[in-house]
Scaffold this active site. Structure first.
Site, mmCIF file in Angstrom:
data_model
loop_
_atom_site.group_PDB
_atom_site.id
_atom_site.type_symbol
_atom_site.label_atom_id
_atom_site.label_comp_id
_atom_site.label_asym_id
_atom_site.label_seq_id
_atom_site.Cartn_x
_atom_site.Cartn_y
_atom_site.Cartn_z
ATOM 1 N N ARG A 177 45.107 -26.319 14.723
ATOM 2 C CA ARG A 177 44.083 -26.211 15.782
ATOM 3 C C ARG A 177 44.646 -26.500 17.177
ATOM 4 O O ARG A 177 43.960 -27.040 18.040
ATOM 5 C CB ARG A 177 42.906 -27.156 15.529
ATOM 6 C CG ARG A 177 42.152 -26.933 14.254
ATOM 7 C CD ARG A 177 41.478 -25.572 14.206
ATOM 8 N NE ARG A 177 40.563 -25.496 13.101
ATOM 9 C CZ ARG A 177 40.904 -25.155 11.861
ATOM 10 N NH1 ARG A 177 42.147 -24.817 11.581
ATOM 11 N NH2 ARG A 177 39.986 -25.111 10.914
ATOM 12 N N CYS A 226 33.172 -26.771 12.689
ATOM 13 C CA CYS A 226 33.486 -28.206 12.613
ATOM 14 C C CYS A 226 33.555 -28.789 14.013
ATOM 15 O O CYS A 226 34.138 -28.200 14.914
ATOM 16 C CB CYS A 226 34.805 -28.415 11.880
ATOM 17 S SG CYS A 226 34.621 -28.161 10.105
#
Ligand code: EPU
Length: 302
Positions: A177, A226
């Site tokens: 990420r 998320c």
């Protein structure tokens, strides 16, 4: 922010940029949260440097908006305008195992377009919402696949230089990420290299991922996926769930009943509600586990 100077408006029009005055970013983000500002929609990459010069000359701040699927935008009148790239009609072009894709292309549709040409590898990314550009910037991943693995080069608008530039894969690092792009680099186009795979096999992989996702994530509710990154070796969702926080809310911002690392807009949540929920959950996880969760969602202030 409203662009008011007739000279600036004329220059924007001349560049062929579509202007949506006072648009609601709540309507352009998957969380359904965000204030209002002018949105500038750009169809041709090459005019981007000129557009940014026009905005700078008038002292107008800007942010680049992609698919809006991993974004929490402040409420009220925003102090910057949003620039959004619009995908051309043919946003995915395939030659052998090489795929040229526009940053504004939808990620899921890119995966299926490639699949139809017997190019696989990206099955895990099928349900990740948003654009290819957003996926490149964050190195989006799911079910063991990350987009970075397939990237051979990326054309970006480099704000620091005020120009478009092409970066080779050796000049970019893709981590969990996170990527080495500068915060204000804007993804324009990528060249991917995908492994050959029979369509039926790719389709079977896609089905498995879709089922797993449907079983574990609140796909029919407004969310940004998320909200926190997983800490090294851990799971934010499991920790939040373990504290009994599913269903916990601040205003209309709520921890999903289905997946505790998804925070959903359960009604008319404001940005302040969502930020309040994020900081409360972070504090509780910190108190219980001594672990400070880092946001995965991108937060834009007013
Ligand atoms: N779990 C719970 N309770 C929950 C949620 C999860 O106990 O409420 C447990 C699960 O049972 C499992 C573990 O936590 O044992 C991990 O859960 P899951 O498999 O759902 O994966 P995740 O680590 O929570 C990551 C990505 C997702 C991606 C999935 C599937 C992050 C922050 N999240 O979730 O990506 O879809 O794996 O690969 O890395 C996103 O980036 O926005 C995102 C949703």
């Amino acid at each position: 922010m409203r662009i008011e100077s007739p000279r600036t408006i004329a220059a924007i029009d001349e560049l062929g940029v579509e202007r949506l005055p006072g648009a609601s970013l709540a309507a352009l983000t998957s969380l359904g949260i965000g204030g209002t500002t002018d949105v500038l929609r750009v169809r041709k990459h090459h005019i981007l440097p000129a557009l940014i010069r026009v905005l700078r000359a008038d002292g107008i701040e800007h942010r680049f908006l992609g698919g809006g699927s991993n974004l929490l935008v402040a409420d009220g009148e925003l102090s910057w305008v949003a620039v959004q790239l619009v995908a051309p009609e043919h946003d995915v072009r395939i030659e052998g195992q090489t795929v040229w894709v526009d940053a504004a292309a939808d990620l899921g549709r890119t995966v299926t377009t490639c699949a139809k040409k017997n190019l696989g590898g990206m099955e895990g990314l099928i349900g990740v919402p948003g654009t290819v550009g957003g996926a490149l910037r964050m190195n989006a991943g799911a079910y063991g696949t990350e987009i970075g693995k397939f990237v051979r080069e990326v054309e970006v608008y480099r704000a620091a230089a005020g120009e478009n530039e092409t970066l080779r894969d050796s000049q970019i690092s893709f981590e969990y990420r996170h990527t080495s792009f500068a915060p204000n680099d804007i993804m324009l186009r990528a060249r991917l290299e995908l492994p050959e795979k029979p369509y039926d096999e790719i389709l079977a992989g896609i089905r498995v991922c879709n089922e797993k996702r449907r079983a574990s994530q609140p796909l029919n509710q407004k969310s940004a996926g998320c909200i926190f990154k997983n800490p090294p070796g851990g799971s934010a969702g499991r920790m939040i769930d373990g504290l009994g926080l599913k269903g916990f809310r601040v205003g209309d911002a709520m921890v999903s009943e289905r997946h505790a690392n998804f925070f959903v807009n359960a009604g008319r949540a404001s940005s302040a509600d969502m930020l309040g929920l994020i900081s409360e959950v972070r504090a509780r996880v910190q108190a219980a586990h001594g672990c400070e969760l880092e946001e995965e969602v991108i937060v834009w202030n007013a």
